[in-house]
Design a protein around this motif. Structure first.
Motif, PDB file in Angstrom:
ATOM      1  N   LEU A  76      26.121  12.980 -18.196  1.00  0.00           N
ATOM      2  CA  LEU A  76      25.455  12.217 -19.244  1.00  0.00           C
ATOM      3  C   LEU A  76      26.281  12.207 -20.526  1.00  0.00           C
ATOM      4  O   LEU A  76      26.391  11.166 -21.192  1.00  0.00           O
ATOM      5  N   TRP A  77      26.872  13.331 -20.888  1.00  0.00           N
ATOM      6  CA  TRP A  77      27.714  13.355 -22.088  1.00  0.00           C
ATOM      7  C   TRP A  77      28.925  12.452 -21.905  1.00  0.00           C
ATOM      8  O   TRP A  77      29.401  11.832 -22.864  1.00  0.00           O
ATOM      9  N   TRP A  78      29.454  12.368 -20.700  1.00  0.00           N
ATOM     10  CA  TRP A  78      30.595  11.472 -20.446  1.00  0.00           C
ATOM     11  C   TRP A  78      30.204  10.028 -20.726  1.00  0.00           C
ATOM     12  O   TRP A  78      30.958   9.279 -21.362  1.00  0.00           O
ATOM     13  N   LEU A  79      29.032   9.629 -20.264  1.00  0.00           N
ATOM     14  CA  LEU A  79      28.568   8.266 -20.508  1.00  0.00           C
ATOM     15  C   LEU A  79      28.368   8.019 -21.999  1.00  0.00           C
ATOM     16  O   LEU A  79      28.701   6.943 -22.527  1.00  0.00           O
ATOM     17  N   ASN A  80      27.843   8.993 -22.713  1.00  0.00           N
ATOM     18  CA  ASN A  80      27.718   8.864 -24.165  1.00  0.00           C
ATOM     19  C   ASN A  80      29.086   8.758 -24.832  1.00  0.00           C
ATOM     20  O   ASN A  80      29.254   8.056 -25.836  1.00  0.00           O
ATOM     21  N   ASN A  81      30.046   9.477 -24.271  1.00  0.00           N
ATOM     22  CA  ASN A  81      31.400   9.443 -24.822  1.00  0.00           C
ATOM     23  C   ASN A  81      31.988   8.037 -24.735  1.00  0.00           C
ATOM     24  O   ASN A  81      32.676   7.573 -25.655  1.00  0.00           O
ATOM     25  N   VAL A  82      31.713   7.352 -23.622  1.00  0.00           N
ATOM     26  CA  VAL A  82      32.222   5.989 -23.468  1.00  0.00           C
ATOM     27  C   VAL A  82      31.672   5.099 -24.584  1.00  0.00           C
ATOM     28  O   VAL A  82      32.410   4.315 -25.199  1.00  0.00           O
ATOM     29  N   TRP A  83      30.360   5.208 -24.842  1.00  0.00           N
ATOM     30  CA  TRP A  83      29.774   4.405 -25.912  1.00  0.00           C
ATOM     31  C   TRP A  83      30.391   4.750 -27.263  1.00  0.00           C
ATOM     32  O   TRP A  83      30.764   3.859 -28.036  1.00  0.00           O
ATOM     33  N   GLU A  84      30.502   6.040 -27.593  1.00  0.00           N
ATOM     34  CA  GLU A  84      30.996   6.414 -28.907  1.00  0.00           C
ATOM     35  C   GLU A  84      32.471   6.053 -29.078  1.00  0.00           C
ATOM     36  O   GLU A  84      32.907   5.686 -30.176  1.00  0.00           O
ATOM     37  N   TYR A  85      33.238   6.151 -28.005  1.00  0.00           N
ATOM     38  CA  TYR A  85      34.631   5.702 -28.072  1.00  0.00           C
ATOM     39  C   TYR A  85      34.665   4.219 -28.430  1.00  0.00           C
ATOM     40  O   TYR A  85      35.435   3.794 -29.317  1.00  0.00           O
ATOM     41  N   TYR A  86      33.846   3.417 -27.760  1.00  0.00           N
ATOM     42  CA  TYR A  86      33.838   1.985 -28.040  1.00  0.00           C
ATOM     43  C   TYR A  86      33.337   1.701 -29.455  1.00  0.00           C
ATOM     44  O   TYR A  86      33.872   0.835 -30.161  1.00  0.00           O
ATOM     45  N   LEU A  87      32.332   2.428 -29.894  1.00  0.00           N
ATOM     46  CA  LEU A  87      31.784   2.228 -31.232  1.00  0.00           C
ATOM     47  C   LEU A  87      32.858   2.434 -32.297  1.00  0.00           C
ATOM     48  O   LEU A  87      32.947   1.674 -33.265  1.00  0.00           O
ATOM     49  N   HIS A  88      33.687   3.448 -32.125  1.00  0.00           N
ATOM     50  CA  HIS A  88      34.675   3.769 -33.147  1.00  0.00           C
ATOM     51  C   HIS A  88      35.960   2.967 -33.009  1.00  0.00           C
ATOM     52  O   HIS A  88      36.720   2.863 -33.981  1.00  0.00           O
ATOM     53  N   THR A  89      36.235   2.430 -31.838  1.00  0.00           N
ATOM     54  CA  THR A  89      37.526   1.769 -31.624  1.00  0.00           C
ATOM     55  C   THR A  89      37.416   0.272 -31.373  1.00  0.00           C
ATOM     56  O   THR A  89      38.378  -0.463 -31.614  1.00  0.00           O
ATOM     57  N   GLY A  90      36.276  -0.185 -30.823  1.00  0.00           N
ATOM     58  CA  GLY A  90      36.178  -1.571 -30.404  1.00  0.00           C
ATOM     59  C   GLY A  90      37.095  -1.898 -29.240  1.00  0.00           C
ATOM     60  O   GLY A  90      37.387  -3.074 -28.974  1.00  0.00           O
ATOM     61  N   ASP A  91      37.531  -0.869 -28.515  1.00  0.00           N
ATOM     62  CA  ASP A  91      38.509  -1.039 -27.431  1.00  0.00           C
ATOM     63  C   ASP A  91      37.802  -1.495 -26.155  1.00  0.00           C
ATOM     64  O   ASP A  91      37.569  -0.713 -25.228  1.00  0.00           O
ATOM     65  N   LYS A  92      37.472  -2.757 -26.104  1.00  0.00           N
ATOM     66  CA  LYS A  92      36.765  -3.332 -24.968  1.00  0.00           C
ATOM     67  C   LYS A  92      37.603  -3.267 -23.690  1.00  0.00           C
ATOM     68  O   LYS A  92      37.075  -3.021 -22.596  1.00  0.00           O
ATOM     69  N   GLU A  93      38.900  -3.457 -23.834  1.00  0.00           N
ATOM     70  CA  GLU A  93      39.785  -3.449 -22.669  1.00  0.00           C
ATOM     71  C   GLU A  93      39.713  -2.119 -21.932  1.00  0.00           C
ATOM     72  O   GLU A  93      39.655  -2.082 -20.695  1.00  0.00           O
ATOM     73  N   PHE A  94      39.717  -1.009 -22.681  1.00  0.00           N
ATOM     74  CA  PHE A  94      39.643   0.304 -22.031  1.00  0.00           C
ATOM     75  C   PHE A  94      38.305   0.480 -21.320  1.00  0.00           C
ATOM     76  O   PHE A  94      38.252   0.957 -20.179  1.00  0.00           O
ATOM     77  N   VAL A  95      37.219   0.120 -21.975  1.00  0.00           N
ATOM     78  CA  VAL A  95      35.901   0.282 -21.361  1.00  0.00           C
ATOM     79  C   VAL A  95      35.823  -0.511 -20.064  1.00  0.00           C
ATOM     80  O   VAL A  95      35.353  -0.002 -19.031  1.00  0.00           O
ATOM     81  N   LEU A  96      36.297  -1.732 -20.065  1.00  0.00           N
ATOM     82  CA  LEU A  96      36.246  -2.543 -18.840  1.00  0.00           C
ATOM     83  C   LEU A  96      37.179  -1.997 -17.762  1.00  0.00           C
ATOM     84  O   LEU A  96      36.912  -2.162 -16.574  1.00  0.00           O
ATOM     85  N   SER A  97      38.246  -1.317 -18.179  1.00  0.00           N
ATOM     86  CA  SER A  97      39.167  -0.738 -17.186  1.00  0.00           C
ATOM     87  C   SER A  97      38.525   0.399 -16.413  1.00  0.00           C
ATOM     88  O   SER A  97      38.972   0.722 -15.301  1.00  0.00           O
ATOM     89  N   ILE A  98      37.485   1.016 -16.971  1.00  0.00           N
ATOM     90  CA  ILE A  98      36.792   2.108 -16.268  1.00  0.00           C
ATOM     91  C   ILE A  98      35.377   1.683 -15.873  1.00  0.00           C
ATOM     92  O   ILE A  98      34.528   2.533 -15.600  1.00  0.00           O
TER      93      ILE A  98
END
Length: 706
Positions: free
Chosen positions: A419-441
């Motif tokens: 669950l923390w890993w899934l939260n990490n994905v959201w917070e990474y995107y929130l701070h970076t806007g790195d959509k490409e990375f999120v879609l890659s995983i």
């Protein structure tokens, strides 16, 4: 000229990995001229027959020790003529690296071979250009990654690691604490130790007859065994010096024997002086140095260093020591300038902790668990987001656990960690806007969401099968653990909805419901974290949450983990002085005890020495708490986001909230925070009545102001 960083060896095998127990690794290569002074070194799971140009030039029997060291094949030719050559490694592997739920994310790394050939003006190493049973070899993992970790007998430049971004730089503030039976000079942080030998002792090499699930587990086992032996030998009369590196580092050192006699060096490393004197699992290594010999150690996490010099009775010796800090080079963008000495000290210690934990992965600690633990790097990422302009180490930590953990398994064998890993994905995107990375995983996000969903009761929406419920280090009953998991489940569902709202391409993400739980269930919990999780998840109402926070008095048991969440909750309700009380009390206690990195745990009141009071057990023969733990570096996030008041409202800081919360008695507090558009600079200083933004990069919208 060989580009060393482009030529680091990889662990390779056949693509079927552990399903193929016999593998023939082949590489043909061309020499444009005669190659001299050749060495061939190899580490592997299994036994190997080394063939060069059709001739057997070396054999290694199967042994668990084969994965620990780059073993030199002594019968390998020292010279080769110009022309084409073929190197063939015939490997039979009957024993593989063990996999259990806690290291299941390494299940693709149970077998492997890594090797290099070096000569004058020529270099060859294992990589995916080799053939494995006639097919392209598969990269099993990179140099330095678990479960193999660092290997002995590699060139000193292998310190760069498989991702090629780790650097070594001289330590700046080494001091000499003591020296006995020798003379010591400290010149530019280089130590020259000289004296006369008091006798030498044969110290047996570590017994390496079994595989371990992690590199650091093997090392700790060896340290304990070797330290027990050396303590029994009693080296108190031998020449010895003790150094303080000023701070804890992941460090290595270079030795040069300037004597005309061989030396045996016994060295210890520790996070505290108490650990140096008492801990049975103390870092304990030995080094044999011939006259004129040099040696570079592998990096280890420590602050205090003790070195014994063993030489034949009466023989003069002279030894040169030089230490280096080892870690990923990071460009600091987040900063703080303040007239509060304590606030600045807490910022600096948190920054240093976070920085030194950037290694092959975003480790939870540099001495003990040198691993990607999901909750640890989730919290470490809090500091990452407000400090650095490059989050490559965080991304590869997210990827290792996300890709490596197979279907049906919780990350690190702990349900909350998925669950923390899934939260990490959201917070990474929130701070970076790195959509490409999120879609890659995306595939892995969906896989791990499906595991969670398969454990939800369809009628009550309760998350089932949640043990072990590691919510905190402090002991808690199973009921509280389950409550915390339901709160985390609700938080995760909320964050996944936000993620999907910004990235609609994530079509396979489902909308989770959460169980109905009375707020009193959380408020009646014995442990602080239970109440805080209820508040953060929304199970506890704002009125009741604020009432609890106002009434709570900071006391043992409390850890840096719950202290951070306490501060966050207090700031959320505008209770900024209470939040500062939590931060200043817990991290201030560490500083009071002489900490240079943030601790895994803290005891506010204790009778024994502080390190012994922190152990999960009761004595120095136990598994020691870490005095450098990345999850405890969170104050920098609280300072920059809550005190200076900059938080992203849209991913990548496209719009921000500016809600600074001043602290009583602090006249100056200025800082910067990184964003994809450049750093935001903000704060307040004496002479200005209100906080203000000094620099808002173009592309960022100020949506909410205080």
């Amino acid at each position: 000229m060989i580009d060393k960083l482009q030529m680091l060896p990889q662990w390779i095998w056949h693509g079927d990995r552990e399903k193929t127990s016999k593998v023939e690794l082949v590489k043909s290569f061309m020499l444009e001229s005669t190659a001299d002074h050749i060495e061939f070194r190899i580490a592997l799971t299994g036994a190997v027959e080394v063939e060069l140009d059709g001739n057997i030039v070396g054999v290694m029997e199967e042994s668990a020790a084969n994965i620990c060291t780059f073993h030199r094949i002594l019968s390998f030719p020292m010279s080769l003529e110009a022309g084409e050559h073929t190197l063939r490694l015939r490997i039979i592997c009957t024993n593989i690296i063990p996999v259990v739920p806690i290291n299941i994310h390494l299940q693709g790394r149970q077998v492997g071979c890594i090797a290099y050939l070096k000569a004058d003006h020529y270099w060859l190493c294992t990589d995916e250009s080799w053939l494995a049973n006639g097919e392209q070899a598969a990269s099993i993992c990179l140099l330095g990654e678990e479960p193999y970790g660092d290997l002995e007998e590699g060139p000193e430049w292998f310190v760069a690691g498989g991702f090629r971004d780790i650097v070594a730089s001289p330590l700046e503030c080494v001091s000499l604490l003591s020296v006995n039976e020798a003379k010591a000079q400290l010149l530019n942080n280089q130590v020259l130790l000289s004296g006369s030998g008091k006798g030498n002792i044969h110290i047996p090499a570590p017994i390496r007859n079994e595989f371990h699930i992690f590199y650091h587990v093997r090392k700790q086992t060896e340290w304990r065994d070797r330290n027990t032996f050396i303590r029994e030998m009693n080296l108190s009369s031998m020449p010895v010096c003790v150094l303080d590196l000023d701070k804890e580092y992941n460090m290595r050192f270079h030795l040069k024997n300037r004597s005309n006699t061989s030396l045996t060096i016994v060295w210890n490393g520790a996070e505290s002086l108490q650990e140096l004197e008492h801990y049975e699992g103390l870092i304990t290594e030995t080094i044999e140095l011939e006259a004129g010999g040099v040696h570079t150690t592998l990096p280890q996490g420590l602050r205090y260093f003790r070195m014994y010099v063993l030489a034949d009775e009466g023989y003069p010796f002279e030894l040169e020591w030089q230490g280096e800090e080892v870690g990923v080079a990071l460009n600091q963008t987040g900063s703080l300038r303040t007239d509060s000495a304590l606030l600045k000290q807490i910022f600096d210690i948190s920054l240093h902790t976070n920085r030194v934990c950037h290694q092959i992965g975003l480790w939870d600690g540099i001495k003990r668990d040198r691993l990607n633990w999901t909750y640890d790097f989730y919290l470490a990422a809090k500091a990452d987001y407000v400090l650095w302009d490059d989050l490559a180490v965080l991304r590869r930590s997210i990827v290792e656990l996300g890709q490596g953990t197979p279907d049906g398994y919780w990350m690190n064998a702990i349900p909350s960690y998925t669950l923390w890993w899934l939260n990490n994905v959201w917070e990474y995107y929130l701070h970076t806007g790195d959509k490409e990375f999120v879609l890659s995983i995306e595939h892995d996000i969906v896989r791990h969401c499906r595991l969670v969903e398969s454990n939800v009761d369809p009628n009550t929406h309760v998350l089932l099968n949640v043990t072990p419920t590691l919510m905190e280090w402090v002991p808690m009953g199973p009921e509280e653990g389950v409550l915390g998991m339901q709160a985390l489940f609700r938080i995760t569902g909320d964050n996944l909805r936000k993620l999907k709202s910004f990235i609609p391409e994530l079509t396979e993400l489902n909308d989770w419901s959460h169980p109905q739980i009375e707020e009193e269930s959380f408020l009646s919990g014995e442990q602080l974290i239970t109440k805080l999780m209820g508040i953060m998840a929304g199970y506890v109402s704002n009125d009741e949450g604020e009432t609890f926070l106002r009434s709570y008095q900071i006391q043992d048991p409390i850890t840096p983990l719950s202290a951070y969440w306490l501060a966050e909750c207090c700031s959320q309700f505008g209770l900024q002085e209470k939040a500062w009380k939590a931060i200043s009390t817990v991290w201030g206690k560490m500083l009071e005890e002489g900490a240079t990195t943030c601790w895994e745990s803290v005891t506010l009141k204790h009778e024994r020495d502080f390190h012994d009071a922190l152990t999960t057990y009761t004595a120095y023969n136990s598994y020691r708490m870490s005095l450098c733990h990345s999850w405890a570096g969170t104050p920098v996030h609280w300072i920059l986001s809550r005190v200076l008041g900059i938080t992203p409202l849209e991913p990548g800081y496209r719009s921000i909230a500016f809600r600074p919360q001043k602290l009583t008695g602090i006249g100056t507090c200025m800082g910067s925070i990184p964003t994809p558009f450049g750093p935001i600079e903000t704060g307040w200083e004496e002479g200005h009545s209100e906080p203000h933004i000094l620099r808002l990069p173009e592309g960022i919208k100020l949506a909410v102001e205080a």
